[in-house]
Design a protein around this motif. Structure first.
Motif, mmCIF file in Angstrom:
data_model
loop_
_atom_site.group_PDB
_atom_site.id
_atom_site.type_symbol
_atom_site.label_atom_id
_atom_site.label_comp_id
_atom_site.label_asym_id
_atom_site.label_seq_id
_atom_site.Cartn_x
_atom_site.Cartn_y
_atom_site.Cartn_z
ATOM 1 N N ASP A 101 7.445 4.969 5.090
ATOM 2 C CA ASP A 101 6.094 4.785 5.600
ATOM 3 C C ASP A 101 5.090 5.179 4.522
ATOM 4 N N ARG A 102 4.373 4.220 3.981
ATOM 5 C CA ARG A 102 3.405 4.490 2.912
ATOM 6 C C ARG A 102 2.166 5.227 3.403
ATOM 7 N N ILE A 103 1.898 5.183 4.707
ATOM 8 C CA ILE A 103 0.659 5.783 5.192
ATOM 9 C C ILE A 103 0.616 7.288 4.908
ATOM 10 N N ILE A 104 1.748 7.949 4.938
ATOM 11 C CA ILE A 104 1.777 9.390 4.643
ATOM 12 C C ILE A 104 1.329 9.645 3.210
ATOM 13 N N GLU A 105 1.844 8.849 2.286
ATOM 14 C CA GLU A 105 1.449 8.996 0.881
ATOM 15 C C GLU A 105 -0.037 8.717 0.690
ATOM 16 N N ILE A 106 -0.544 7.738 1.430
ATOM 17 C CA ILE A 106 -1.961 7.387 1.329
ATOM 18 C C ILE A 106 -2.833 8.522 1.870
ATOM 19 N N VAL A 107 -2.515 8.993 3.063
ATOM 20 C CA VAL A 107 -3.314 10.043 3.701
ATOM 21 C C VAL A 107 -3.270 11.338 2.893
ATOM 22 N N GLU A 108 -2.118 11.646 2.305
ATOM 23 C CA GLU A 108 -1.986 12.865 1.501
ATOM 24 C C GLU A 108 -2.513 12.697 0.071
ATOM 25 N N ARG A 109 -3.072 11.521 -0.230
ATOM 26 C CA ARG A 109 -3.672 11.239 -1.549
ATOM 27 C C ARG A 109 -2.630 11.348 -2.667
ATOM 28 N N ARG A 110 -1.439 10.774 -2.407
ATOM 29 C CA ARG A 110 -0.348 10.768 -3.371
ATOM 30 C C ARG A 110 0.015 9.345 -3.788
ATOM 31 N N MET A 111 -0.985 8.476 -3.851
ATOM 32 C CA MET A 111 -0.733 7.093 -4.240
ATOM 33 C C MET A 111 -1.929 6.518 -4.985
ATOM 34 N N LEU A 112 -1.645 5.922 -6.137
ATOM 35 C CA LEU A 112 -2.631 5.116 -6.852
ATOM 36 C C LEU A 112 -2.329 3.655 -6.567
ATOM 37 N N VAL A 113 -3.376 2.844 -6.420
ATOM 38 C CA VAL A 113 -3.169 1.410 -6.267
ATOM 39 C C VAL A 113 -3.793 0.647 -7.423
ATOM 40 N N LEU A 114 -3.162 -0.446 -7.745
ATOM 41 C CA LEU A 114 -3.678 -1.420 -8.689
ATOM 42 C C LEU A 114 -4.456 -2.424 -7.845
ATOM 43 N N ASP A 115 -5.756 -2.398 -7.959
ATOM 44 C CA ASP A 115 -6.639 -3.214 -7.134
ATOM 45 C C ASP A 115 -7.158 -4.373 -7.977
ATOM 46 N N ILE A 116 -6.876 -5.581 -7.534
ATOM 47 C CA ILE A 116 -7.390 -6.774 -8.204
ATOM 48 C C ILE A 116 -8.267 -7.518 -7.211
ATOM 49 N N ASP A 117 -9.535 -7.588 -7.535
ATOM 50 C CA ASP A 117 -10.517 -8.267 -6.684
ATOM 51 C C ASP A 117 -10.483 -7.775 -5.234
ATOM 52 N N GLY A 118 -10.376 -6.454 -5.062
ATOM 53 C CA GLY A 118 -10.450 -5.862 -3.737
ATOM 54 C C GLY A 118 -9.152 -5.846 -2.956
ATOM 55 N N ARG A 119 -8.036 -6.227 -3.576
ATOM 56 C CA ARG A 119 -6.748 -6.245 -2.866
ATOM 57 C C ARG A 119 -5.693 -5.499 -3.676
ATOM 58 N N ALA A 120 -4.979 -4.602 -3.015
ATOM 59 C CA ALA A 120 -3.907 -3.849 -3.670
ATOM 60 C C ALA A 120 -2.794 -4.803 -4.091
ATOM 61 N N GLN A 121 -2.432 -4.741 -5.379
ATOM 62 C CA GLN A 121 -1.375 -5.600 -5.924
ATOM 63 C C GLN A 121 -0.238 -4.781 -6.540
ATOM 64 N N GLY A 122 -0.352 -3.470 -6.447
ATOM 65 C CA GLY A 122 0.689 -2.589 -6.957
ATOM 66 C C GLY A 122 0.341 -1.166 -6.599
ATOM 67 N N TYR A 123 1.338 -0.286 -6.728
ATOM 68 C CA TYR A 123 1.065 1.120 -6.466
ATOM 69 C C TYR A 123 2.080 2.013 -7.161
ATOM 70 N N ALA A 124 1.677 3.244 -7.365
ATOM 71 C CA ALA A 124 2.562 4.316 -7.820
ATOM 72 C C ALA A 124 2.329 5.473 -6.870
ATOM 73 N N SER A 125 3.419 6.060 -6.371
ATOM 74 C CA SER A 125 3.286 7.222 -5.498
ATOM 75 C C SER A 125 4.178 8.337 -6.024
ATOM 76 N N TRP A 126 3.891 9.546 -5.600
ATOM 77 C CA TRP A 126 4.618 10.684 -6.146
ATOM 78 C C TRP A 126 4.832 11.740 -5.078
ATOM 79 N N GLN A 127 5.788 12.626 -5.376
ATOM 80 C CA GLN A 127 6.069 13.793 -4.550
ATOM 81 C C GLN A 127 5.654 15.015 -5.349
ATOM 82 N N LYS A 128 4.848 15.867 -4.751
ATOM 83 C CA LYS A 128 4.480 17.126 -5.401
ATOM 84 C C LYS A 128 5.722 18.015 -5.453
ATOM 85 N N ASN A 129 5.998 18.552 -6.636
ATOM 86 C CA ASN A 129 7.144 19.448 -6.831
ATOM 87 C C ASN A 129 8.464 18.806 -6.412
#
Length: 139
Positions: free
Chosen positions: A24-52
């Protein structure tokens, strides 16, 4: 226009359209653990991470770009932007047979740390990389 930014809940529908990873990506989004590659206002890629997430260090657990953006340097831009949100030694890994991912990581300055056999099916090694990230890094 291409921008790399922290993900927002409104990005979820676009991410689901190209994301093959379980979970579930929403957890990563809400916890601010995801960068998105935004092209013309639409996410076309992402990188997410786990702290520690890897021996007490931050661990990039997903790096994904849409099929339309593959082979265009977009994943490299995304992984290079991690220094805007992560600081210090960070780890990432890729299956040993994913030559494209390994080449990407090496070309982006990530250092091979070693491999672990037994994490993936069929005895394939998972190859780990690290990089020391600081806010002023641009390459």
């Amino acid at each position: 226009m291409l921008t790399i930014r922290l993900a927002e809940p409104a990005d979820l529908a676009a991410i689901i359209a190209f994301d093959a990873f379980p979970g579930d990506r929403i957890i990563e989004i809400v916890e601010r653990r995801m960068l998105v590659l935004d092209i013309d206002g639409r996410a076309q890629g992402y990188a997410s991470w786990q702290k520690n997430g890897c021996i007490g260090k931050d661990y990039v657990n997903k790096l994904v770009v849409s099929e339309a953006c593959r082979g265009k340097g977009m994943a490299k831009q995304l992984i290079t932007a991690l220094n805007t949100v992560l600081v210090g030694r960070v780890f990432i890994s890729a299956p040993g047979n994913n030559i494209s991912a390994i080449r990407l990581l090496e070309s982006a300055g990530w250092v091979r740390a070693g491999g672990i056999v037994g994490l993936l099916p069929l005895g394939e090694a998972e190859i780990f990389f690290y990089r020391d990230l600081w806010p002023e890094q641009t390459s």
